[in-house]
Design a protein around this motif. Structure first.
Motif, mmCIF file in Angstrom:
data_model
loop_
_atom_site.group_PDB
_atom_site.id
_atom_site.type_symbol
_atom_site.label_atom_id
_atom_site.label_comp_id
_atom_site.label_asym_id
_atom_site.label_seq_id
_atom_site.Cartn_x
_atom_site.Cartn_y
_atom_site.Cartn_z
ATOM 1 N N HIS A 276 0.824 -1.209 0.000
ATOM 2 C CA HIS A 276 0.000 0.000 0.000
ATOM 3 C C HIS A 276 0.857 1.258 0.000
ATOM 4 C CE1 HIS A 276 -3.045 2.950 0.927
ATOM 5 N NE2 HIS A 276 -2.348 3.316 1.985
ATOM 6 N N TYR A 277 1.676 1.402 1.017
ATOM 7 C CA TYR A 277 2.400 2.655 1.167
ATOM 8 C C TYR A 277 3.387 2.896 0.023
ATOM 9 C CZ TYR A 277 0.646 3.397 5.929
ATOM 10 O OH TYR A 277 -0.150 3.628 7.019
ATOM 11 N N TYR A 278 4.140 1.883 -0.351
ATOM 12 C CA TYR A 278 5.201 2.093 -1.331
ATOM 13 C C TYR A 278 4.684 2.175 -2.765
ATOM 14 C CZ TYR A 278 8.651 1.479 2.354
ATOM 15 O OH TYR A 278 9.408 1.646 3.487
ATOM 16 N N LEU A 279 3.490 1.629 -3.037
ATOM 17 C CA LEU A 279 2.947 1.703 -4.392
ATOM 18 C C LEU A 279 1.977 2.868 -4.570
ATOM 19 C CD1 LEU A 279 2.365 -2.081 -5.228
ATOM 20 C CD2 LEU A 279 4.233 -0.594 -5.976
ATOM 21 N N VAL A 280 1.132 3.122 -3.572
ATOM 22 C CA VAL A 280 0.117 4.175 -3.715
ATOM 23 C C VAL A 280 0.735 5.570 -3.625
ATOM 24 C CG1 VAL A 280 -1.930 5.206 -2.651
ATOM 25 C CG2 VAL A 280 -1.795 2.729 -2.966
ATOM 26 N N HIS A 281 1.733 5.737 -2.759
ATOM 27 C CA HIS A 281 2.346 7.061 -2.571
ATOM 28 C C HIS A 281 3.439 7.283 -3.613
ATOM 29 C CE1 HIS A 281 1.190 6.530 1.953
ATOM 30 N NE2 HIS A 281 0.154 6.848 1.214
ATOM 31 N N SER A 282 3.032 7.383 -4.860
ATOM 32 C CA SER A 282 4.009 7.489 -5.946
ATOM 33 C C SER A 282 4.766 8.820 -5.921
ATOM 34 C CB SER A 282 3.317 7.300 -7.298
ATOM 35 O OG SER A 282 2.252 8.220 -7.437
ATOM 36 N N ASP A 283 4.193 9.825 -5.253
ATOM 37 C CA ASP A 283 4.915 11.096 -5.143
ATOM 38 C C ASP A 283 6.121 10.962 -4.215
ATOM 39 O OD1 ASP A 283 3.049 10.617 -3.142
ATOM 40 O OD2 ASP A 283 2.665 12.736 -2.731
ATOM 41 N N ILE A 284 6.012 10.074 -3.218
ATOM 42 C CA ILE A 284 7.122 9.857 -2.294
ATOM 43 C C ILE A 284 8.056 8.767 -2.819
ATOM 44 C CG2 ILE A 284 7.749 9.155 0.054
ATOM 45 C CD1 ILE A 284 5.103 10.156 1.032
ATOM 46 N N ASN A 285 7.507 7.770 -3.496
ATOM 47 C CA ASN A 285 8.279 6.613 -3.970
ATOM 48 C C ASN A 285 7.995 6.370 -5.455
ATOM 49 O OD1 ASN A 285 9.985 4.310 -3.597
ATOM 50 N ND2 ASN A 285 8.182 3.000 -3.486
#
Length: 334
Positions: A276-285
């Motif tokens: 969830h976190y690493y794929l959805v937050h594409s602005d951060i990752n």
């Protein structure tokens, strides 16, 4: 998700949730009723994880069904991509947004989990995650299992509310304020608040097993769902990197104590959390690379917190094993 970053860089969460409540007296038009409602969650989400834990500890599985969204979503909605054909088997919808729009056509705010849906009408009832779990404890008492714990005992409510307020502001939401900060100053300020608050709960927990009183309460559940994600996500992805949870001795032992308690660790899906976190937050990752670590074996090591006394469930009993269809997939936890 209905939140924004101010011009000065501070991340601000939109907390104007659907305030409708399901109550014993049905004053909002939604009375407590077995089989009528479906709790929609995503194992990845810390706010939803709270609802999963409370429902399980109180034994509400037989009276309130549960639907699991997948760990990733697009701008429009959480989706039921874990289900056959990507459709929730009870609500018959592919997107949680459909239940929101059924009640509020063109709903302009974030489509969030956890959400409770009225099965007969297919309409969302509430997504107010903070009130939702308190209502499970106070309004659904007729359906609590034998031996259900008192997670929000009346004599301790003021104290629980006080602890929860700071934990929410500076820890639960504080990690997001670090991760989504849009300026160095906003990040620095959020970082200082976060670790000051973690030091505060650590000092509090050095001499007592649980945050408030001698048993597990709502306060512990709310802190746990952030701590369990700390090393896997928040330390690196959100730059909350003064130290890892495993380097904070009191909080690491406290988190392991809860993780090893039925109803806590058996709800945690580390694979979905990281996806969830690493794929959805594409602005951060932007690369979308999901890290392999950290090593999870330590979660099952001895914690020694029994020496502080206290009884996890007070005069109650632990919940039994989760229903077969609600178990975390093999290989997704410790």
């Amino acid at each position: 998700m209905g939140s924004y970053v101010a011009k000065t860089g501070e991340f601000t969460r939109d907390t104007d949730y659907i305030s409708t409540r399901i109550t014993a007296d049905g004053r909002d038009g939604y009375p407590v009723e077995a089989g009528r409602y479906r709790l929609i969650v995503a194992r990845a989400c810390p706010w939803a994880n709270r609802a999963i834990i409370v429902r399980r500890l109180l034994g509400l599985e037989k009276v309130m069904s549960i639907g699991f969204c997948g760990p990733t979503h697009d701008e429009r909605s959480w989706t039921f991509d874990l289900d056959p054909d990507g459709v929730d088997p009870v609500l018959k919808i592919p997107r949680l947004r459909d239940a929101y729009f059924k009640r509020f056509p063109g709903y302009p705010k974030g489509i969030t989990v956890p959400a409770i849906v009225d099965i007969p009408s297919g309409e969302v009832v509430t997504n107010d995650f903070a009130q939702m779990t308190l209502d499970f404890s106070t309004e659904w008492t007729a359906y609590h299992r034998d031996g259900a714990p008192q997670l929000y005992p009346e004599p301790l409510r003021a104290q629980i509310d006080e602890v929860n307020e700071r934990v929410y502001r500076e820890i639960n939401n504080g990690v997001y304020q670090c991760g989504f900060a849009g300026s160095q100053q906003a990040y620095d300020d959020a970082y200082e608040r976060l670790f000051s608050a973690l030091d505060w709960v650590s000092e509090r927990l050095a001499a007592q097993r649980y945050l408030v009183g001698y048993t597990i309460t709502e306060a512990d559940i709310r802190l746990f769902t952030t701590l369990v994600r700390f090393d896997a996500v928040y330390h690196g992805h959100f730059k909350c990197n003064r130290c890892k949870l495993t380097e904070m001795p009191v909080l690491w032992a406290y988190a392991r104590d809860l993780f090893q308690t039925p109803g806590f660790g058996d709800t945690v899906d580390f694979v979905q959390i990281k996806r969830h976190y690493y794929l959805v937050h594409s602005d951060i990752n932007p690369t979308g690379i999901v890290p392999k670590g950290p090593d999870l074996a330590g979660w099952l090591t001895a914690h020694g917190r029994e020496a502080l006394g206290g009884k996890p469930f007070g005069n109650g009993t632990p919940p039994g094993p989760p229903p077969e269809n609600e178990r975390v997939p093999a290989g997704h936890s410790v």
